[in-house]
Motif scaffolding. Sequence first.
Motif, PDB file in Angstrom:
ATOM      1  N   ILE A   8       0.858  -1.178   0.000  1.00 53.46           N
ATOM      2  CA  ILE A   8       0.000   0.000   0.000  1.00 53.46           C
ATOM      3  C   ILE A   8       0.895   1.229   0.000  1.00 53.46           C
ATOM      4  O   ILE A   8       1.589   1.513   0.972  1.00 53.46           O
ATOM      5  CB  ILE A   8      -0.930   0.041   1.231  1.00 53.46           C
ATOM      6  CG1 ILE A   8      -1.643  -1.295   1.418  1.00 53.46           C
ATOM      7  CG2 ILE A   8      -1.923   1.190   1.101  1.00 53.46           C
ATOM      8  CD1 ILE A   8      -2.507  -1.706   0.264  1.00 53.46           C
ATOM      9  N   GLY A   9       0.904   1.971  -1.094  1.00 55.58           N
ATOM     10  CA  GLY A   9       1.753   3.150  -1.217  1.00 55.58           C
ATOM     11  C   GLY A   9       2.831   2.933  -2.263  1.00 55.58           C
ATOM     12  O   GLY A   9       3.501   1.893  -2.269  1.00 55.58           O
ATOM     13  N   GLY A  10       3.009   3.926  -3.141  1.00 58.24           N
ATOM     14  CA  GLY A  10       3.986   3.805  -4.210  1.00 58.24           C
ATOM     15  C   GLY A  10       5.029   4.898  -4.209  1.00 58.24           C
ATOM     16  O   GLY A  10       5.577   5.253  -5.255  1.00 58.24           O
ATOM     17  N   GLY A  11       5.338   5.430  -3.005  1.00 58.84           N
ATOM     18  CA  GLY A  11       6.455   6.364  -2.884  1.00 58.84           C
ATOM     19  C   GLY A  11       7.769   5.602  -2.917  1.00 58.84           C
ATOM     20  O   GLY A  11       7.808   4.401  -3.226  1.00 58.84           O
ATOM     21  N   PRO A  12       8.893   6.246  -2.580  1.00 59.95           N
ATOM     22  CA  PRO A  12      10.181   5.549  -2.594  1.00 59.95           C
ATOM     23  C   PRO A  12      10.189   4.275  -1.750  1.00 59.95           C
ATOM     24  O   PRO A  12      10.826   3.286  -2.127  1.00 59.95           O
ATOM     25  CB  PRO A  12      11.149   6.596  -2.033  1.00 59.95           C
ATOM     26  CG  PRO A  12      10.540   7.899  -2.441  1.00 59.95           C
ATOM     27  CD  PRO A  12       9.050   7.699  -2.310  1.00 59.95           C
ATOM     28  N   VAL A  28       3.308  -9.684  -6.679  1.00 60.17           N
ATOM     29  CA  VAL A  28       3.194  -8.461  -5.885  1.00 60.17           C
ATOM     30  C   VAL A  28       2.248  -7.476  -6.567  1.00 60.17           C
ATOM     31  O   VAL A  28       2.310  -7.279  -7.779  1.00 60.17           O
ATOM     32  CB  VAL A  28       4.572  -7.784  -5.710  1.00 60.17           C
ATOM     33  CG1 VAL A  28       4.460  -6.574  -4.801  1.00 60.17           C
ATOM     34  CG2 VAL A  28       5.597  -8.767  -5.182  1.00 60.17           C
ATOM     35  N   ALA A  29       1.394  -6.859  -5.785  1.00 65.73           N
ATOM     36  CA  ALA A  29       0.598  -5.726  -6.263  1.00 65.73           C
ATOM     37  C   ALA A  29       0.997  -4.489  -5.470  1.00 65.73           C
ATOM     38  O   ALA A  29       1.276  -4.571  -4.265  1.00 65.73           O
ATOM     39  CB  ALA A  29      -0.894  -5.994  -6.098  1.00 65.73           C
ATOM     40  N   MET A  30       1.059  -3.337  -6.138  1.00 67.86           N
ATOM     41  CA  MET A  30       1.379  -2.050  -5.505  1.00 67.86           C
ATOM     42  C   MET A  30       0.229  -1.091  -5.782  1.00 67.86           C
ATOM     43  O   MET A  30      -0.082  -0.810  -6.944  1.00 67.86           O
ATOM     44  CB  MET A  30       2.686  -1.490  -6.053  1.00 67.86           C
ATOM     45  CG  MET A  30       3.069  -0.116  -5.526  1.00 67.86           C
ATOM     46  SD  MET A  30       4.675   0.446  -6.172  1.00 67.86           S
ATOM     47  CE  MET A  30       4.330   0.533  -7.950  1.00 67.86           C
ATOM     48  N   ILE A  31      -0.417  -0.611  -4.734  1.00 64.96           N
ATOM     49  CA  ILE A  31      -1.555   0.294  -4.873  1.00 64.96           C
ATOM     50  C   ILE A  31      -1.113   1.698  -4.479  1.00 64.96           C
ATOM     51  O   ILE A  31      -0.597   1.914  -3.378  1.00 64.96           O
ATOM     52  CB  ILE A  31      -2.730  -0.154  -3.990  1.00 64.96           C
ATOM     53  CG1 ILE A  31      -3.152  -1.584  -4.346  1.00 64.96           C
ATOM     54  CG2 ILE A  31      -3.910   0.803  -4.131  1.00 64.96           C
ATOM     55  CD1 ILE A  31      -4.144  -2.179  -3.385  1.00 64.96           C
ATOM     56  N   ASP A  32      -1.320   2.650  -5.377  1.00 61.72           N
ATOM     57  CA  ASP A  32      -0.839   4.006  -5.119  1.00 61.72           C
ATOM     58  C   ASP A  32      -1.842   5.028  -5.625  1.00 61.72           C
ATOM     59  O   ASP A  32      -2.481   4.835  -6.664  1.00 61.72           O
ATOM     60  CB  ASP A  32       0.501   4.215  -5.835  1.00 61.72           C
ATOM     61  CG  ASP A  32       1.104   5.567  -5.538  1.00 61.72           C
ATOM     62  OD1 ASP A  32       1.396   5.832  -4.357  1.00 61.72           O
ATOM     63  OD2 ASP A  32       1.277   6.364  -6.475  1.00 61.72           O
ATOM     64  N   LYS A  33      -1.997   6.115  -4.867  1.00 61.45           N
ATOM     65  CA  LYS A  33      -2.806   7.235  -5.335  1.00 61.45           C
ATOM     66  C   LYS A  33      -2.073   7.957  -6.464  1.00 61.45           C
ATOM     67  O   LYS A  33      -0.869   8.195  -6.376  1.00 61.45           O
ATOM     68  CB  LYS A  33      -3.045   8.233  -4.205  1.00 61.45           C
ATOM     69  CG  LYS A  33      -3.951   7.747  -3.093  1.00 61.45           C
ATOM     70  CD  LYS A  33      -4.123   8.850  -2.064  1.00 61.45           C
ATOM     71  CE  LYS A  33      -5.043   8.434  -0.934  1.00 61.45           C
ATOM     72  NZ  LYS A  33      -5.196   9.497   0.077  1.00 61.45           N
ATOM     73  N   HIS A 108       1.082  -2.771 -10.778  1.00 57.60           N
ATOM     74  CA  HIS A 108       0.867  -1.403 -10.301  1.00 57.60           C
ATOM     75  C   HIS A 108      -0.584  -1.010 -10.532  1.00 57.60           C
ATOM     76  O   HIS A 108      -1.043  -0.942 -11.678  1.00 57.60           O
ATOM     77  CB  HIS A 108       1.805  -0.442 -11.022  1.00 57.60           C
ATOM     78  CG  HIS A 108       1.654   0.978 -10.598  1.00 57.60           C
ATOM     79  ND1 HIS A 108       2.136   2.041 -11.335  1.00 57.60           N
ATOM     80  CD2 HIS A 108       1.077   1.532  -9.501  1.00 57.60           C
ATOM     81  CE1 HIS A 108       1.865   3.176 -10.715  1.00 57.60           C
ATOM     82  NE2 HIS A 108       1.220   2.893  -9.605  1.00 57.60           N
ATOM     83  N   ARG A 109      -1.310  -0.728  -9.454  1.00 60.28           N
ATOM     84  CA  ARG A 109      -2.700  -0.313  -9.556  1.00 60.28           C
ATOM     85  C   ARG A 109      -2.862   1.087  -8.952  1.00 60.28           C
ATOM     86  O   ARG A 109      -2.230   1.410  -7.947  1.00 60.28           O
ATOM     87  CB  ARG A 109      -3.607  -1.303  -8.830  1.00 60.28           C
ATOM     88  CG  ARG A 109      -3.440  -2.736  -9.332  1.00 60.28           C
ATOM     89  CD  ARG A 109      -4.531  -3.623  -8.818  1.00 60.28           C
ATOM     90  NE  ARG A 109      -4.324  -5.016  -9.200  1.00 60.28           N
ATOM     91  CZ  ARG A 109      -5.255  -5.958  -9.067  1.00 60.28           C
ATOM     92  NH1 ARG A 109      -6.448  -5.649  -8.545  1.00 60.28           N
ATOM     93  NH2 ARG A 109      -5.003  -7.200  -9.424  1.00 60.28           N
ATOM     94  N   THR A 110      -3.747   1.872  -9.542  1.00 61.83           N
ATOM     95  CA  THR A 110      -3.973   3.235  -9.081  1.00 61.83           C
ATOM     96  C   THR A 110      -5.319   3.308  -8.370  1.00 61.83           C
ATOM     97  O   THR A 110      -6.357   2.991  -8.958  1.00 61.83           O
ATOM     98  CB  THR A 110      -3.954   4.217 -10.260  1.00 61.83           C
ATOM     99  OG1 THR A 110      -2.709   4.102 -10.949  1.00 61.83           O
ATOM    100  CG2 THR A 110      -4.123   5.646  -9.766  1.00 61.83           C
ATOM    101  N   GLY A 111      -5.279   3.706  -7.120  1.00 62.71           N
ATOM    102  CA  GLY A 111      -6.508   3.798  -6.349  1.00 62.71           C
ATOM    103  C   GLY A 111      -6.232   4.215  -4.923  1.00 62.71           C
ATOM    104  O   GLY A 111      -5.086   4.473  -4.543  1.00 62.71           O
ATOM    105  N   ARG A 128     -10.343   1.616  -3.608  1.00 57.73           N
ATOM    106  CA  ARG A 128     -11.243   2.198  -4.592  1.00 57.73           C
ATOM    107  C   ARG A 128     -10.452   2.507  -5.857  1.00 57.73           C
ATOM    108  O   ARG A 128      -9.539   3.328  -5.843  1.00 57.73           O
ATOM    109  CB  ARG A 128     -11.905   3.466  -4.061  1.00 57.73           C
ATOM    110  CG  ARG A 128     -13.024   3.983  -4.989  1.00 57.73           C
ATOM    111  CD  ARG A 128     -13.807   5.118  -4.366  1.00 57.73           C
ATOM    112  NE  ARG A 128     -14.386   4.728  -3.078  1.00 57.73           N
ATOM    113  CZ  ARG A 128     -15.478   3.971  -2.932  1.00 57.73           C
ATOM    114  NH1 ARG A 128     -16.085   3.481  -4.013  1.00 57.73           N
ATOM    115  NH2 ARG A 128     -15.935   3.694  -1.729  1.00 57.73           N
ATOM    116  N   ASP A 129     -10.798   1.822  -6.926  1.00 55.00           N
ATOM    117  CA  ASP A 129     -10.079   1.982  -8.187  1.00 55.00           C
ATOM    118  C   ASP A 129     -10.316   3.383  -8.747  1.00 55.00           C
ATOM    119  O   ASP A 129     -11.454   3.856  -8.830  1.00 55.00           O
ATOM    120  CB  ASP A 129     -10.547   0.928  -9.188  1.00 55.00           C
ATOM    121  CG  ASP A 129      -9.760   0.989 -10.473  1.00 55.00           C
ATOM    122  OD1 ASP A 129     -10.209   1.676 -11.411  1.00 55.00           O
ATOM    123  OD2 ASP A 129      -8.686   0.363 -10.532  1.00 55.00           O
TER     124      ASP A 129
END
Length: 407
Positions: A8-12, A28-33, A108-111, A128-129
């Motif tokens: 959860i989170g796609g920063g550094p 692996v899944a990475m969820i980032d705003k 990589h998912r955006t939500g 939430r996608d």
Amino acid sequence: MTHDVVVIGGGPCGATAAHDLARQGHKVAMIDKAGRIKPCGGAVPPRLIRDFDIPDTQIVAKIDTARMISPTGRRVDIPIEDGYVGMVDREHFDEFLRVRAAGAGADHRTGTFLRVDRDGDDPVVVYRDKATGAETRIATRLVIGADGARSGVARADVPGGEAIPYVIAYHEIIAAPGKTGEYDPARCDVIYDGAISPDFYGWVFPHGKSASVGMGTGRDGVDLKEATRALREASGLTECETIRREGAPIPLKPLKRWDNGRDVVLAGDAAGVVAPSSGEGIYYAMVGGRVAALACEKVLATGQAKHLRLARKLFMKDHKAVFRVLGAMQNAYYRSDDRRERFVTLCHDIDVQRLTFEAYMNKELVKARPWAHIRIGAKNLAHLMGLIPATGLTATPPSGGATHPAE
């Protein structure tokens, strides 16, 4: 399909964890705003560039001097010997890390993260996608919470995760001129002045074609935008175009616990690992992501959740002493303008300058010169006891430059 790990989170921090796990063949899944850019001075030490294989194209400026500015306007220029401080622009640097993680195989998912449900023994991440607006569920074995200082993962799933002390950082990214007024594109300025921040500091950090001008504070009632306006005016940057404005909490103390003993581990800001005194976070975030990934690999290999504790153990083994020293420095010197004046005076000392930047470059306390440590300790005590005048040394003419000595 069940993932091995959802980050959860796609920063550094999160991007590093996702990249490391994907390279090891894990699902692996990475969820980032999308669109979030953290306010950050952008300084990275050579060790980060080396340890995390950062290409030179991501370094937007190379700084060779740090300037400390006291409440009375005294300036101390500290040269960075045998190296430089790299500067990155978080808008592009973070995206580079996310793209690299996806290239290694991370999904990589955006939500927006909503919660962790549990169906039977395994967690299910609900977010939430962004594209569809729909609640989406991802079954997984483990979760890494790398979602910042006000981490929803930490608050919901880790005991004590809601109690991270922090300062609020605010900065303005501006279109930077060449060398003009008090601004030097090869120098970072750090301003210790209660009129700018009563408990932290202000900064002017070059980013090549742009610059970051900002400050941080943990006090209520401080006008962050007015303080930043004053910083820009003092540096001759008032008329520069403002590209964007950003604000966010910056944690200042690692949590005592980073995991829930079952299936969640925290990393980066969510675990509180921003350095006291300096507020430096990029390097420690990326290390936090790496050790969280190592902990997850151990759990996946053994099936034993107790190994989630490995993340905090590995991080503190290498960095606990540095955090303790920086915390003591902040407590001692940031409480009043008299103390801040003394701190800048102390930065005149050649032993302080050399040991500070050796520690910054290598991210560990320097042990090679014991007599230098003894001398610094004695001078610290003398300043804190008021035995040395706060303005007892001549100020450096305004010409050099650099980063915060505690970084």
